[in-house]
Scaffold this motif. Structure first.
Motif, short mmCIF file in Angstrom:
data_model
loop_
_atom_site.label_atom_id
_atom_site.label_comp_id
_atom_site.label_asym_id
_atom_site.label_seq_id
_atom_site.Cartn_x
_atom_site.Cartn_y
_atom_site.Cartn_z
N PRO A 220 0.82 -1.22 0.00
CA PRO A 220 0.00 0.00 0.00
C PRO A 220 0.84 1.26 0.00
N LEU A 221 2.16 1.11 0.09
CA LEU A 221 3.04 2.27 0.22
C LEU A 221 3.78 2.59 -1.08
N ASP A 222 4.09 3.85 -1.24
CA ASP A 222 4.93 4.32 -2.33
C ASP A 222 6.18 4.89 -1.67
N ILE A 223 7.34 4.32 -1.96
CA ILE A 223 8.58 4.66 -1.26
C ILE A 223 9.63 5.14 -2.26
N ASN A 224 10.15 6.35 -2.05
CA ASN A 224 11.12 6.94 -2.96
C ASN A 224 12.30 7.54 -2.21
N LEU A 225 13.49 7.33 -2.72
CA LEU A 225 14.67 8.02 -2.22
C LEU A 225 14.72 9.39 -2.88
N ILE A 226 14.52 10.46 -2.08
CA ILE A 226 14.41 11.80 -2.65
C ILE A 226 15.53 12.74 -2.22
N GLY A 227 16.31 12.35 -1.21
CA GLY A 227 17.39 13.22 -0.74
C GLY A 227 18.56 12.41 -0.24
N ARG A 228 19.78 12.92 -0.48
CA ARG A 228 20.96 12.19 -0.03
C ARG A 228 22.09 13.17 0.18
N ALA A 229 22.76 13.06 1.32
CA ALA A 229 23.92 13.88 1.64
C ALA A 229 25.10 12.97 1.91
N LEU A 230 26.27 13.34 1.43
CA LEU A 230 27.52 12.62 1.70
C LEU A 230 28.37 13.48 2.61
N LEU A 231 28.68 12.95 3.78
CA LEU A 231 29.47 13.70 4.76
C LEU A 231 30.87 13.12 4.83
N ASN A 232 31.86 13.98 4.75
CA ASN A 232 33.27 13.57 4.82
C ASN A 232 33.56 12.43 3.85
N ALA A 233 33.37 12.70 2.57
CA ALA A 233 33.50 11.67 1.53
C ALA A 233 34.88 11.03 1.51
N GLU A 234 35.92 11.77 1.94
CA GLU A 234 37.27 11.23 1.93
C GLU A 234 37.44 10.12 2.98
N SER A 235 36.74 10.23 4.09
CA SER A 235 36.80 9.23 5.15
C SER A 235 35.39 9.09 5.74
N PRO A 236 34.50 8.42 5.01
CA PRO A 236 33.08 8.47 5.36
C PRO A 236 32.65 7.68 6.59
N GLU A 237 33.40 6.64 6.98
CA GLU A 237 32.93 5.79 8.07
C GLU A 237 32.74 6.59 9.36
N GLY A 238 31.53 6.54 9.90
CA GLY A 238 31.22 7.28 11.12
C GLY A 238 30.76 8.70 10.89
N ALA A 239 30.69 9.13 9.61
CA ALA A 239 30.33 10.53 9.33
C ALA A 239 28.85 10.80 9.44
N ALA A 240 28.03 9.78 9.41
CA ALA A 240 26.58 9.95 9.56
C ALA A 240 26.05 8.78 10.37
N GLU A 241 25.90 9.00 11.67
CA GLU A 241 25.45 7.90 12.53
C GLU A 241 24.02 8.15 13.03
N ILE A 242 23.88 8.88 14.11
CA ILE A 242 22.57 9.17 14.67
C ILE A 242 22.02 10.44 14.02
N VAL A 243 20.76 10.38 13.58
CA VAL A 243 20.13 11.53 12.92
C VAL A 243 18.83 11.90 13.63
N VAL A 244 18.59 13.19 13.77
CA VAL A 244 17.32 13.71 14.29
C VAL A 244 16.86 14.85 13.39
N TYR A 245 15.63 15.25 13.56
CA TYR A 245 15.03 16.25 12.65
C TYR A 245 14.36 17.34 13.47
N GLN A 246 14.65 18.58 13.12
CA GLN A 246 14.01 19.74 13.76
C GLN A 246 12.82 20.17 12.91
N ASN A 247 11.62 19.97 13.42
CA ASN A 247 10.42 20.17 12.63
C ASN A 247 10.24 21.61 12.15
#
Length: 571
Positions: A26-53
């Motif tokens: 019943p769902l429609d699922i799309n990848l609409i946004g993507r950020a790459l953090l510290n592309a030179e050494s990415p491991e650990g660059a994006a772990e816990i995420v929260v959102y400010q409404n």
């Protein structure tokens, strides 16, 4: 961005990896946004995420550099489009970027583990672990009501604060202080739960710590509930005999608070249990989760058996060992959703060679990691099994490669194992408000990923090698978030090793059922890893707070260092 062609469960993994896996979802699922953090050494660059409404921006813990930071990604005015698929059907590019970086170490020493936001109060709380075992960590508070976050103060909590969250009513901050030991186990601080009060937006200067010392004489009772205490108690390391109490062994991992802000639920991953805190009285109770009977389900237990080989195993049990948990409410009743990742213990200290290691009480020596002070996962083939396992060869063809806990299962102490206990449930579960399990997904995740990915199932997070994790927790459900889409409530469960997300309808907790699966990862054997790898943190955004006016699931991917924004809507 146009959604790639939907695939069904029967389509092979050679097709586009970016998809919804259930043709009748019943769902429609799309990848609409993507950020790459510290592309030179990415491991650990994006772990816990929260959102400010109210400002429509993502806060992400970045531990990939020399200092700990929080990256802020503004999606309020960013066109969430124009992501391109590679020829392999994976999105590698980005349409988002960090607009501001908080240098956490400017005001606070240590390493960042977690972040939470209080929307109405305009506050952010960051869990900062001390640089040295045996030193207490702090929660660093920031004013995020303006465009530029402003540091407020540090509040000391317990040893190794691993996760922090505000209560929904924003009157308290609850912290899971994991309290892991040093590599030689000579320093083993107690785990605890920290509570920091907030009065009219003002943060208290001191935290109240709830410890587990009252359970020190009750280990046998807790073990009967299905909790696990696995440590080097009695072992002599560097001339000292190790004595480990229940309070030292318990390691709080993750916190979720009920919608009414009255109860906190804390996962005790290594101990196979949860703690329940009455936030009005700070009364603390423990509940063991028991064990999963793998004679009732099928698993692939070997990474050396040539591919998919699902079997049932009489005498094999799984420790659920949840990592992430989330709370939701149905008809005024609280429920807790848990991702049953599993986790063993392995600790090292420095030693120049094998002889030096053994002389200091080490149990094994690794040239790269050093002297093993304690390890509680071992291949089943290294154990002598009792006669009830005579139906097995205990080799690479069945259970021999499976990692199990050697401190459990020898029921009569004769050196032969009547039972084996492996790490993780390879599932997610739903608990009632008292911590009793009312639903478990059984072997569905393993069966599902095998059908979707074929021989690429149970892949690892940092290489394309199918079947690589069958001996160790499978796809490894670790991250999760819960949210409402239309009139249904869904659990989104992130698979750390495989990289995909399983979607279940949990509107009726006892009748939870599989709905969909989505992934953005290349899985071709032997080729370089691509896409989003190792979902570590997830958060759900309601439609009313989304810049697209449709619900979002935002994922921090630890290995790829990428933030993925998925739009979820009803068809």
């Amino acid at each position: 961005m146009n959604k790639p062609l939907l695939t069904t469960l029967l389509i092979s993994s050679l097709c586009s990896p970016l998809y919804s896996a259930h043709a009748e979802t019943p769902l429609d699922i799309n990848l609409i946004g993507r950020a790459l953090l510290n592309a030179e050494s990415p491991e650990g660059a994006a772990e816990i995420v929260v959102y400010q409404n109210n400002k429509k921006r993502i806060f992400a813990i970045n531990g990939s550099g020399k200092t700990s930071t929080v990256e802020i990604v503004d999606i309020a005015n960013t066109p969430l489009t124009n992501l391109k698929l590679t020829s392999a059907g994976v999105v590698n590019d980005s349409n988002l970027k960090s607009s501001y970086t908080i240098d956490l170490n400017k005001y606070t020493a240590g390493n960042a583990n977690s972040i939470s936001i209080a929307e109405k109060s305009g506050l952010a709380a960051v869990a900062m672990a001390a640089n040295k075992t045996g030193e207490k960590g702090v929660i660093a508070f920031y004013d995020i009501s303006k465009d530029i976050p402003l540091f407020i103060k540090n509040v000391e909590v317990g040893y190794l604060p691993d996760m922090v969250t505000f209560t929904p009513d924003e009157t308290k901050v609850v912290v899971a202080n994991e309290g892991e030991p040093s590599g030689d186990y000579l320093t083993d601080p107690e785990g605890s739960i920290g509570i920091i009060s907030i009065n009219n937006g003002k943060v208290a200067d001191k935290a109240e710590l709830l410890d587990f010392t009252s359970f020190n004489g009750r280990q046998a009772e807790l073990e009967k509930q299905g909790m696990v205490f696995s440590n080097p108690n009695g072992q002599i390391i560097k001339g000292s005999r190790i004595t480990t109490t229940v309070a030292q062994d318990i390691e709080p991992e993750y916190v979720a608070v009920s919608k009414d802000s009255k109860t906190a639920y804390v996962s005790l991953q290594e101990n196979n249990g949860i703690a329940i805190v009455d936030l009005a009285t700070n009364k603390l109770t423990l509940q063991g989760l028991g064990f999963k009977d793998w004679s009732k389900y099928k698993m692939d237990a070997s990474d050396k058996d040539g591919g998919i080989n699902m079997k049932t195993y009489s005498g094999l049990y799984g420790m659920y060992q949840p990592d992430t948990l989330a709370s939701y409410s149905v008809d005024g009743n609280n429920y807790v959703v848990i991702a049953n990742e599993g986790d063993g213990r392995e600790y090292f200290f420095d030693a120049k060679d094998k002889e030096s290691c053994k002389a200091q009480g080490g149990v094994d020596f690794d040239k790269k990691k050093g002297c093993v002070s304690f390890v509680n996962d071992i291949r089943a083939k290294k154990l002598v099994l009792a006669d009830n396992f005579n139906y097995l060869k205990n080799d690479e063809s069945d259970i021999g490669r499976l990692k199990v806990n050697p401190q459990l299962g020898d029921k009569d102490g004769d050196g032969k194992y009547e039972e084996l206990y492996t790490f993780g449930g390879r599932s997610f579960s739903i608990l009632d408000s008292q911590g009793q399990m009312i639903f478990d997904s059984g072997d569905e995740i393993g069966q599902l990923t095998a059908k979707i990915h074929g021989k690429a199932f149970n892949n690892d997070e940092d290489e394309n090698a199918g079947d690589a994790r069958s001996d160790a927790k499978g796809a490894e459900p670790e991250a999760l978030t819960v949210g409402k889409v239309g009139d249904k409530t869904y659990a989104f469960v992130g698979l750390e090793r495989m990289g995909g997300v399983v979607v279940y309808d949990i509107t009726e907790p006892r009748k939870a059922h599989y709905v969909d699966y989505f992934i953005n990862r290349g899985v071709v054997e032997g080729e370089a890893i691509t896409g989003d790898l190792a979902p570590e943190g997830m958060t759900f955004v309601e439609a009313k707070n989304s810049p697209t006016q449709k619900p979002l699931v935002i994922i921090g991917n630890e290995i790829s260092g990428s933030i993925a924004v998925w739009e979820i809507s009803t068809k």
